[in-house]
Design a protein around this motif. Structure first.
Motif, PDB file in Angstrom:
ATOM      1  N   VAL A 322     147.747  11.237  23.704  1.00  0.00           N
ATOM      2  CA  VAL A 322     146.960  12.360  23.205  1.00  0.00           C
ATOM      3  C   VAL A 322     146.133  12.916  24.355  1.00  0.00           C
ATOM      4  N   ASP A 323     146.015  14.231  24.418  1.00  0.00           N
ATOM      5  CA  ASP A 323     145.149  14.927  25.374  1.00  0.00           C
ATOM      6  C   ASP A 323     144.218  15.837  24.585  1.00  0.00           C
ATOM      7  N   LEU A 324     142.915  15.699  24.802  1.00  0.00           N
ATOM      8  CA  LEU A 324     141.913  16.518  24.122  1.00  0.00           C
ATOM      9  C   LEU A 324     141.059  17.239  25.153  1.00  0.00           C
ATOM     10  N   GLU A 325     140.683  18.480  24.859  1.00  0.00           N
ATOM     11  CA  GLU A 325     139.796  19.228  25.745  1.00  0.00           C
ATOM     12  C   GLU A 325     138.913  20.153  24.917  1.00  0.00           C
ATOM     13  N   ALA A 326     137.731  20.429  25.442  1.00  0.00           N
ATOM     14  CA  ALA A 326     136.799  21.332  24.769  1.00  0.00           C
ATOM     15  C   ALA A 326     135.902  21.990  25.803  1.00  0.00           C
ATOM     16  N   GLU A 327     135.589  23.253  25.565  1.00  0.00           N
ATOM     17  CA  GLU A 327     134.634  23.970  26.425  1.00  0.00           C
ATOM     18  C   GLU A 327     133.744  24.837  25.539  1.00  0.00           C
ATOM     19  N   TRP A 328     132.457  24.722  25.772  1.00  0.00           N
ATOM     20  CA  TRP A 328     131.454  25.496  25.022  1.00  0.00           C
ATOM     21  C   TRP A 328     130.739  26.417  26.004  1.00  0.00           C
ATOM     22  N   ARG A 329     130.911  27.709  25.818  1.00  0.00           N
ATOM     23  CA  ARG A 329     130.223  28.688  26.658  1.00  0.00           C
ATOM     24  C   ARG A 329     128.810  28.845  26.103  1.00  0.00           C
ATOM     25  N   ALA A 330     127.914  28.010  26.574  1.00  0.00           N
ATOM     26  CA  ALA A 330     126.619  27.796  25.926  1.00  0.00           C
ATOM     27  C   ALA A 330     125.659  28.968  26.106  1.00  0.00           C
ATOM     28  N   ILE A 331     125.550  29.483  27.334  1.00  0.00           N
ATOM     29  CA  ILE A 331     124.555  30.529  27.620  1.00  0.00           C
ATOM     30  C   ILE A 331     125.233  31.635  28.411  1.00  0.00           C
ATOM     31  N   ARG A 332     124.907  32.874  28.050  1.00  0.00           N
ATOM     32  CA  ARG A 332     125.430  34.024  28.789  1.00  0.00           C
ATOM     33  C   ARG A 332     124.291  34.964  29.124  1.00  0.00           C
ATOM     34  N   TRP A 333     124.349  35.556  30.306  1.00  0.00           N
ATOM     35  CA  TRP A 333     123.378  36.559  30.722  1.00  0.00           C
ATOM     36  C   TRP A 333     124.111  37.599  31.561  1.00  0.00           C
ATOM     37  N   ASP A 334     123.385  38.548  32.030  1.00  0.00           N
ATOM     38  CA  ASP A 334     123.994  39.632  32.789  1.00  0.00           C
ATOM     39  C   ASP A 334     124.718  39.091  34.019  1.00  0.00           C
ATOM     40  N   ARG A 335     126.042  39.251  34.045  1.00  0.00           N
ATOM     41  CA  ARG A 335     126.912  38.861  35.155  1.00  0.00           C
ATOM     42  C   ARG A 335     126.936  37.351  35.384  1.00  0.00           C
ATOM     43  N   GLY A 336     126.696  36.565  34.327  1.00  0.00           N
ATOM     44  CA  GLY A 336     126.761  35.126  34.501  1.00  0.00           C
ATOM     45  C   GLY A 336     126.870  34.381  33.192  1.00  0.00           C
ATOM     46  N   GLU A 337     127.287  33.097  33.266  1.00  0.00           N
ATOM     47  CA  GLU A 337     127.367  32.247  32.075  1.00  0.00           C
ATOM     48  C   GLU A 337     127.319  30.786  32.488  1.00  0.00           C
ATOM     49  N   LEU A 338     126.916  29.939  31.531  1.00  0.00           N
ATOM     50  CA  LEU A 338     126.918  28.491  31.671  1.00  0.00           C
ATOM     51  C   LEU A 338     127.843  27.917  30.613  1.00  0.00           C
ATOM     52  N   ALA A 339     128.788  27.065  31.036  1.00  0.00           N
ATOM     53  CA  ALA A 339     129.734  26.455  30.113  1.00  0.00           C
ATOM     54  C   ALA A 339     129.686  24.939  30.266  1.00  0.00           C
ATOM     55  N   ILE A 340     129.766  24.222  29.127  1.00  0.00           N
ATOM     56  CA  ILE A 340     129.816  22.762  29.079  1.00  0.00           C
ATOM     57  C   ILE A 340     131.210  22.362  28.593  1.00  0.00           C
ATOM     58  N   SER A 341     131.834  21.381  29.273  1.00  0.00           N
ATOM     59  CA  SER A 341     133.200  21.001  28.919  1.00  0.00           C
ATOM     60  C   SER A 341     133.337  19.484  28.834  1.00  0.00           C
ATOM     61  N   GLY A 342     134.400  19.064  28.191  1.00  0.00           N
ATOM     62  CA  GLY A 342     134.728  17.655  28.086  1.00  0.00           C
ATOM     63  C   GLY A 342     136.214  17.467  27.869  1.00  0.00           C
ATOM     64  N   PHE A 343     136.724  16.275  28.217  1.00  0.00           N
ATOM     65  CA  PHE A 343     138.140  15.984  27.996  1.00  0.00           C
ATOM     66  C   PHE A 343     138.322  14.500  27.715  1.00  0.00           C
ATOM     67  N   TYR A 344     139.466  14.175  27.121  1.00  0.00           N
ATOM     68  CA  TYR A 344     139.847  12.794  26.861  1.00  0.00           C
ATOM     69  C   TYR A 344     141.371  12.718  26.849  1.00  0.00           C
ATOM     70  N   ASP A 345     141.934  11.705  27.515  1.00  0.00           N
ATOM     71  CA  ASP A 345     143.384  11.504  27.414  1.00  0.00           C
ATOM     72  C   ASP A 345     143.698  10.017  27.367  1.00  0.00           C
ATOM     73  N   TYR A 346     144.792   9.726  26.700  1.00  0.00           N
ATOM     74  CA  TYR A 346     145.185   8.337  26.433  1.00  0.00           C
ATOM     75  C   TYR A 346     146.699   8.277  26.326  1.00  0.00           C
ATOM     76  N   VAL A 347     147.302   7.245  26.923  1.00  0.00           N
ATOM     77  CA  VAL A 347     148.742   7.036  26.801  1.00  0.00           C
ATOM     78  C   VAL A 347     148.996   5.543  26.605  1.00  0.00           C
ATOM     79  N   ARG A 348     149.943   5.245  25.759  1.00  0.00           N
ATOM     80  CA  ARG A 348     150.318   3.854  25.471  1.00  0.00           C
ATOM     81  C   ARG A 348     151.816   3.714  25.678  1.00  0.00           C
ATOM     82  N   GLY A 349     152.212   2.867  26.608  1.00  0.00           N
ATOM     83  CA  GLY A 349     153.619   2.622  26.871  1.00  0.00           C
ATOM     84  C   GLY A 349     153.984   1.186  26.570  1.00  0.00           C
ATOM     85  N   ARG A 350     155.067   0.987  25.799  1.00  0.00           N
ATOM     86  CA  ARG A 350     155.471  -0.365  25.397  1.00  0.00           C
ATOM     87  C   ARG A 350     156.989  -0.489  25.434  1.00  0.00           C
ATOM     88  N   LEU A 351     157.447  -1.677  25.787  1.00  0.00           N
ATOM     89  CA  LEU A 351     158.861  -1.993  25.674  1.00  0.00           C
ATOM     90  C   LEU A 351     159.234  -2.176  24.202  1.00  0.00           C
TER      91      LEU A 351
END
Length: 383
Positions: A322-351
């Motif tokens: 599974v791969d998860l991602e998120a971005e929150w464009r938290a604050i915006r102003w004239d000609r600029g912005e602040l964004a907060i992001s996060g991610f998570y990934d996981y893989v399970r391999g088995r014979l």
């Protein structure tokens, strides 16, 4: 191993330099161009030692002036690459573009002993090419088809030459296309490839490979996008997997290949959900892959030349992740912005069988957080 080390890690130096020069002619109906690129690197190998290293120390053969990390071997790497590319618009009726790419690469790296002598030399010479035709819509389908080829000559010499000289040749045909309906996009592809490994010692191995894929992408006006993908593919064993026979000190192991390995076969299904608006970007992907004859290194529990022995082998295996991602464009102003992001990934391999079904060398789960600021053309990130 019985001493604690502080300060500079022996063998951790690195110096790299490179450059490229290209020239192209661009006209109304196409272009033609060529480029050459050079890359040189010299770097130490921390923790890397040889059985005869103590002998070098006793004889005082270190080149301390050239390399401060006394007693460690280092890598001297050189690469030269030539590229040629050309494209033609509307080459004939029904065709949108015809593109040609050819690349030639000379690569070598030497493992140099502390005395300055070359212990092992790896040389690689390869040429590859691709001819691609992009066609105009046919029954609503747009796409491209083409031909690829490659020839690679690999040779290793010296005390750590764990793979014999091998000439690898390949060629393949492919087609990818898509068809857009009212609310669904249909994408698909098919490929055939032939690969042959011709070692200096041993039997030539040839493989006929194929791949086919089909995907559905459904975008909605709300900003939600759903995608489903199914594909079946095959992969030929690499030179190292087939013909290894000796110490591979870069990985601290003694590797033994299997010249009778079969091609890998894998069926995969995946699903992706993505949502985006002015404030949020959210995405999640889930996948499941079923392998027949999955190729991996199995620890035998034995030792050779004081190194653990690993045997290349293959068996049925499954992967899910599974791969998860998120971005929150938290604050915006004239000609600029602040964004907060996060991610998570996981893989399970088995014979699929055996007492210990856990596969070796599977990436661990990862998570991360980040912040990004854009302001008047400047970008700053913290991850």
């Amino acid at each position: 191993p019985d001493e604690e080390a502080f300060g500079v890690l022996p063998g951790s130096f690195m110096e790299t330099q490179g450059g490229a020069l290209g020239l192209s002619f661009v006209g109304d109906r196409g272009f033609v161009g060529a480029a050459v690129s050079l890359y040189d690197s010299e770097y130490g190998i921390p923790g890397h030692s040889h059985h005869h290293e103590e002998e070098h120390e006793a004889e005082g053969e270190h080149d301390e002036e050239a390399h401060e990390e006394e007693g460690n071997p280092f890598i001297d790497l050189e690469q030269t690459r030539f590229d040629f590319e050309a494209g033609l618009k509307d080459p004939f009726q029904g065709a949108e573009a015809l593109n040609l790419r050819i690349g030639y690469n000379e690569y070598e790296h030497a493992e140099v002993e502390p005395s300055g002598e070359i212990g092992t030399l790896f040389e690689n010479e390869a040429i590859e090419g691709r001819l691609e035709l992009v066609h105009l819509p046919v029954a609503g389908v747009t796409g491209a088809g083409g031909f690829q080829f490659g020839d690679r000559q690999f040779e290793a010499s010296g005390e750590e030459a764990y793979v014999p000289p091998v000439d690898t040749r390949s060629y393949g045909f492919f087609y990818v296309g898509q068809r857009n309906f009212d609310h669904i996009n249909l994408e698909g592809g098919v490929r055939y490839e032939s690969v042959s490994h011709d070692p200096q010692f041993g039997q030539t191995r040839s493989f006929d490979l194929g791949a086919v894929s089909l995907g559905l992408i459904a975008p909605f006006e709300s900003g939600l996008t759903l995608a489903l993908l199914g594909d079946y593919s095959t992969r030929a064993p690499t030179v190292e997997e087939l013909f290894s026979a000796g110490p591979h000190l870069a990985t601290g192991s003694y590797e033994i290949g299997d010249p009778d390995l079969d091609k890998e076969r894998a069926g995969n299904i995946s699903a992706t959900v993505q949502f985006e608006n002015d404030t949020w970007l959210l995405g999640a992907s889930f996948y499941y892959t079923d392998f027949q004859d999955y190729i991996y290194e199995q620890a035998t529990g034995e030792e050779e030349d004081e190194l653990p022995v690993y045997q290349w082998t293959q068996d049925g295996a499954t992967f899910r992740g599974v791969d998860l991602e998120a971005e929150w464009r938290a604050i915006r102003w004239d000609r600029g912005e602040l964004a907060i992001s996060g991610f998570y990934d996981y893989v399970r391999g088995r014979l699929k069988s055996g007492e210990n079904r856990n596969l070796p060398r599977i990436p661990p789960q990862r998570w991360g957080l980040g912040a990004r600021v854009n302001w008047i053309g400047f970008t700053a990130t913290l991850d």
